[in-house]
Structure formats: structure tokens, C-alpha cells
Design a protein around this motif. Structure first.
Motif, mmCIF file in Angstrom:
data_model
loop_
_atom_site.group_PDB
_atom_site.id
_atom_site.type_symbol
_atom_site.label_atom_id
_atom_site.label_comp_id
_atom_site.label_asym_id
_atom_site.label_seq_id
_atom_site.Cartn_x
_atom_site.Cartn_y
_atom_site.Cartn_z
ATOM 1 N N PRO A 149 63.186 93.472 6.237
ATOM 2 C CA PRO A 149 62.598 92.343 5.492
ATOM 3 C C PRO A 149 61.109 92.183 5.783
ATOM 4 N N PHE A 150 60.674 92.596 6.971
ATOM 5 C CA PHE A 150 59.250 92.529 7.296
ATOM 6 C C PHE A 150 58.468 93.579 6.506
ATOM 7 N N ASP A 151 59.100 94.728 6.275
ATOM 8 C CA ASP A 151 58.482 95.721 5.393
ATOM 9 C C ASP A 151 58.438 95.193 3.966
ATOM 10 N N GLY A 152 59.450 94.410 3.606
ATOM 11 C CA GLY A 152 59.539 93.920 2.243
ATOM 12 C C GLY A 152 58.405 92.987 1.854
ATOM 13 N N ARG A 185 55.360 93.176 3.395
ATOM 14 C CA ARG A 185 54.095 93.820 3.772
ATOM 15 C C ARG A 185 53.298 94.145 2.512
ATOM 16 N N GLN A 186 51.984 93.888 2.539
ATOM 17 C CA GLN A 186 51.106 94.171 1.426
ATOM 18 C C GLN A 186 49.957 95.056 1.887
ATOM 19 N N PHE A 187 49.189 95.555 0.924
ATOM 20 C CA PHE A 187 48.068 96.442 1.222
ATOM 21 C C PHE A 187 46.845 95.989 0.433
ATOM 22 N N ASP A 188 45.712 95.952 1.103
ATOM 23 C CA ASP A 188 44.492 95.547 0.415
ATOM 24 C C ASP A 188 43.847 96.727 -0.299
ATOM 25 N N GLU A 189 42.644 96.507 -0.846
ATOM 26 C CA GLU A 189 41.965 97.543 -1.622
ATOM 27 C C GLU A 189 41.632 98.775 -0.788
ATOM 28 N N GLN A 190 41.470 98.603 0.518
ATOM 29 C CA GLN A 190 41.173 99.732 1.409
ATOM 30 C C GLN A 190 42.435 100.408 1.946
ATOM 31 N N GLY A 191 43.595 99.942 1.500
ATOM 32 C CA GLY A 191 44.842 100.535 1.976
ATOM 33 C C GLY A 191 45.309 100.000 3.310
ATOM 34 N N GLN A 192 44.679 98.916 3.804
ATOM 35 C CA GLN A 192 45.076 98.332 5.075
ATOM 36 C C GLN A 192 46.255 97.387 4.855
ATOM 37 N N GLU A 193 47.260 97.504 5.699
ATOM 38 C CA GLU A 193 48.442 96.665 5.571
ATOM 39 C C GLU A 193 48.181 95.263 6.103
ATOM 40 N N TYR A 194 48.865 94.284 5.536
ATOM 41 C CA TYR A 194 48.773 92.919 6.038
ATOM 42 C C TYR A 194 50.005 92.134 5.612
ATOM 43 N N TRP A 195 50.229 91.020 6.299
ATOM 44 C CA TRP A 195 51.320 90.091 5.989
ATOM 45 C C TRP A 195 50.709 88.714 5.807
ATOM 46 N N THR A 196 51.189 87.934 4.867
ATOM 47 C CA THR A 196 50.706 86.566 4.736
ATOM 48 C C THR A 196 51.562 85.665 5.616
ATOM 49 N N ALA A 197 50.903 84.669 6.196
ATOM 50 C CA ALA A 197 51.606 83.762 7.104
ATOM 51 C C ALA A 197 52.711 83.000 6.382
ATOM 52 N N ARG A 198 52.458 82.625 5.132
ATOM 53 C CA ARG A 198 53.446 81.850 4.378
ATOM 54 C C ARG A 198 54.720 82.661 4.133
ATOM 55 N N GLU A 199 54.569 83.948 3.845
ATOM 56 C CA GLU A 199 55.745 84.785 3.611
ATOM 57 C C GLU A 199 56.433 85.153 4.914
ATOM 58 N N LEU A 200 55.656 85.260 5.990
ATOM 59 C CA LEU A 200 56.233 85.602 7.290
ATOM 60 C C LEU A 200 56.998 84.418 7.884
ATOM 61 N N MET A 201 56.559 83.219 7.559
ATOM 62 C CA MET A 201 57.107 82.001 8.163
ATOM 63 C C MET A 201 58.637 81.924 8.109
ATOM 64 N N PRO A 202 59.292 82.051 6.949
ATOM 65 C CA PRO A 202 60.765 81.925 6.942
ATOM 66 C C PRO A 202 61.461 83.046 7.689
ATOM 67 N N LEU A 203 60.843 84.233 7.752
ATOM 68 C CA LEU A 203 61.466 85.338 8.479
ATOM 69 C C LEU A 203 61.416 85.117 9.990
ATOM 70 N N LEU A 204 60.558 84.193 10.427
ATOM 71 C CA LEU A 204 60.490 83.844 11.850
ATOM 72 C C LEU A 204 61.314 82.603 12.168
ATOM 73 N N GLY A 205 62.050 82.110 11.168
ATOM 74 C CA GLY A 205 62.944 80.988 11.415
ATOM 75 C C GLY A 205 62.320 79.623 11.220
ATOM 76 N N TYR A 206 61.177 79.553 10.511
ATOM 77 C CA TYR A 206 60.516 78.273 10.269
ATOM 78 C C TYR A 206 60.584 77.946 8.774
ATOM 79 N N SER A 207 60.886 76.692 8.473
ATOM 80 C CA SER A 207 61.001 76.274 7.076
ATOM 81 C C SER A 207 59.833 75.412 6.622
ATOM 82 N N ARG A 208 59.068 74.861 7.549
ATOM 83 C CA ARG A 208 57.956 73.973 7.203
ATOM 84 C C ARG A 208 56.666 74.474 7.813
ATOM 85 N N TRP A 209 55.584 74.408 7.021
ATOM 86 C CA TRP A 209 54.287 74.889 7.484
ATOM 87 C C TRP A 209 53.782 74.087 8.682
#
Length: 244
Positions: A15-18, A20-44
Motif C-alpha cells: 500500500p505504501f508503493d500504491g 508513491r508518486q514521482f516528480d518531473e525529475q523522476g524522484q519518488e515522494y509520498w504526500t503526508a495526507r495520503e500516508l496518514m491513514p496508512l500510519l493509523g491516523y484518521s485526523r490531520w
């Protein structure tokens, strides 16, 4: 989504790969908002302190916070909301600063540790030229071959020392009724025997002696300690049962 991003998504198995995004330079990144529920948090509001602790840890380790926690905004019900673009290291620090009681946190920590290790290995390989890589492989093979040679030499030395002891044992004990150690008897028969085989046959000879009520005579050798001597009849039976 670009073609490269589609290819990455096809290979996703976590799900963490799911997310994962890539910017214009091909560098991978994750957004905090999308990572939040996968870490068990429901509220910002609950997750934001985790991000703050992670950015503090990033700064204390001498790393560029903006590089690993790039600030961004998103639209939430028509209003802009706070978000971050996390690098792999940023995701790792975020997972390490989450609530350790949450099973999702343990899964995230494991994921980012593995991904970091994979990236380090790939970086090391890319930094090596083809000649350096071949040289490293050749060095590893040479070390393995040297290790095998050392093991063979050690085994040969042990056998030579055992044979030297057997000559002394046979000379001392032959007048007492033709008792031999396992290696001494093998030498008498013109047989080659390994240390492992000698140990196996020695245990069988000891068992036969106990079964027949024969006392096992032993002599002390300063190099090998107590060495067992067995009647010739027992050794003939042991050697006749096969190699082991």
C-alpha cells in the motif's frame, strides 16, 4: 500520470508503493495526507505532531528539512489545506516518530527501512564502473577459494598428526593384544579415512565394546587428549559394515 508512473504502479505490491508518486525529475515522494491513514491516523490534527517531530529529527541530524518535507497545499472542500511532499527519508522519519502502539507504524517502519536499504545498494552498484564491479566479484571469489584451501590444509594437517600418533600407538600397544585406534587400523589396512569417518567408526566401536563388555583402553596424547584403542576383532566388524 506519466508512462513511467504507470509502470511503477503496475509493479506495486505494498500500500505504501500504491501511494508513491514521482516528480518531473523522476524522484519518488509520498504526500503526508495520503500516508496518514496508512500510519493509523484518521485526523490531520493528530497526525501533524508526528510530522513536526519528524522534521525536528531531520534538522537535528543535519539534513535539509525542505528537501525531505517539502511544503505544499491541497484543496479540501474548497479550502486549501496543509500537506507535505515526503522523500523516502522523510517517510522513514515520519514512521519512526509515530505512535509505536499502532501496528500500522511497525509496518511503515519496516517498509521504509527496506526501501532505504535497497536504494543504498543500488547507489553503490551504480557508482561502480564495470571494471570495478568485475574486480569486486573476482576479489570475492578469490577470498572464497582461499578459505576453502585453508580448510583443506587444516584437515590434511589433522590427518597427518593423527597418523603420526597412530604409529606411536601401534608400537606401544601391539604387544598387549593387537589393539588399535580407528585411524591406526585403517592405516594397517591401507585405507584412507577422513576425520569425520574416523569419529563415526570410533563411536560404533565404542558401542560394540560396551555391548560385549569389553573395557575400552585409552591413552593420553598431548595433542588430542584421550584416544581410544579397540580390539582388532571389534574394528574388523566396524569396518566390514560399510564406510560409515
Amino acid at each position: 500520470m506519466t508512462k513511467n508512473e504507470n509502470l511503477h504502479q503496475l509493479n506495486n505490491s505494498s500500500p505504501f508503493d500504491g501511494i508513491r508518486q514521482f516528480d518531473e525529475q523522476g524522484q519518488e515522494y509520498w504526500t503526508a495526507r495520503e500516508l496518514m491513514p496508512l500510519l493509523g491516523y484518521s485526523r490531520w490534527n493528530e497526525f501533524k505532531p508526528v510530522i513536526e517531530r519528524a522534521t525536528f529529527a531531520c534538522k537535528n541530524t543535519g539534513n535539509d528539512v525542505e528537501m525531505h518535507f517539502s511544503g505544499s497545499t491541497l484543496k479540501s472542500q474548497g479550502r486549501p489545506g496543509q500537506d507535505y511532499k515526503l522523500s523516502r527519508y522523510g517517510g522513514y522519519l515520519t514512521a519512526m516518530n509515530g505512535d509505536p502502539r499502532k501496528p500500522e507504524i511497525a509496518a511503515a517502519q519496516s517498509y521504509f527501512v527496506v526501501k532505504t536499504r535497497e536504494a543504498e545498494t543500488q547507489t553503490q552498484l551504480k557508482a561502480m564502473t564495470q571494471i570495478q564491479l568485475l574486480a569486486a566479484i573476482a576479489q570475492q571469489l578469490a577470498e572464497q577459494e582461499q578459505h576453502l584451501l585453508q580448510q583443506q590444509q587444516q584437515q590434511t594437517e589433522i590427518l597427518h598428526r593423527l597418523k603420526a600418533v597412530e604409529v606411536e600407538q601401534d608400537r606401544v600397544n601391539t604387544p598387549c593384544g593387537h589393539k588399535y585406534s580407528v585411524v591406526g587400523f585403517a592405516n594397517l589396512q591401507g585405507l584412507e579415512i577422513s576425520v569425520k569417518e574416523a569419529g563415526t567408526k570410533g563411536r560404533k566401536a565404542s558401542a560394540l565394546c560396551r555391548k560385549q563388555g569389553i573395557e575400552i583402553e585409552r591413552i593420553h596424547d598431548p595433542r588430542f587428549g584421550k584416544v581410544g584403542l579397540y580390539p582388532e576383532s571389534v574394528l574388523i566388524e566396524v569396518f566390514s559394515t560399510g564406510q560409515n
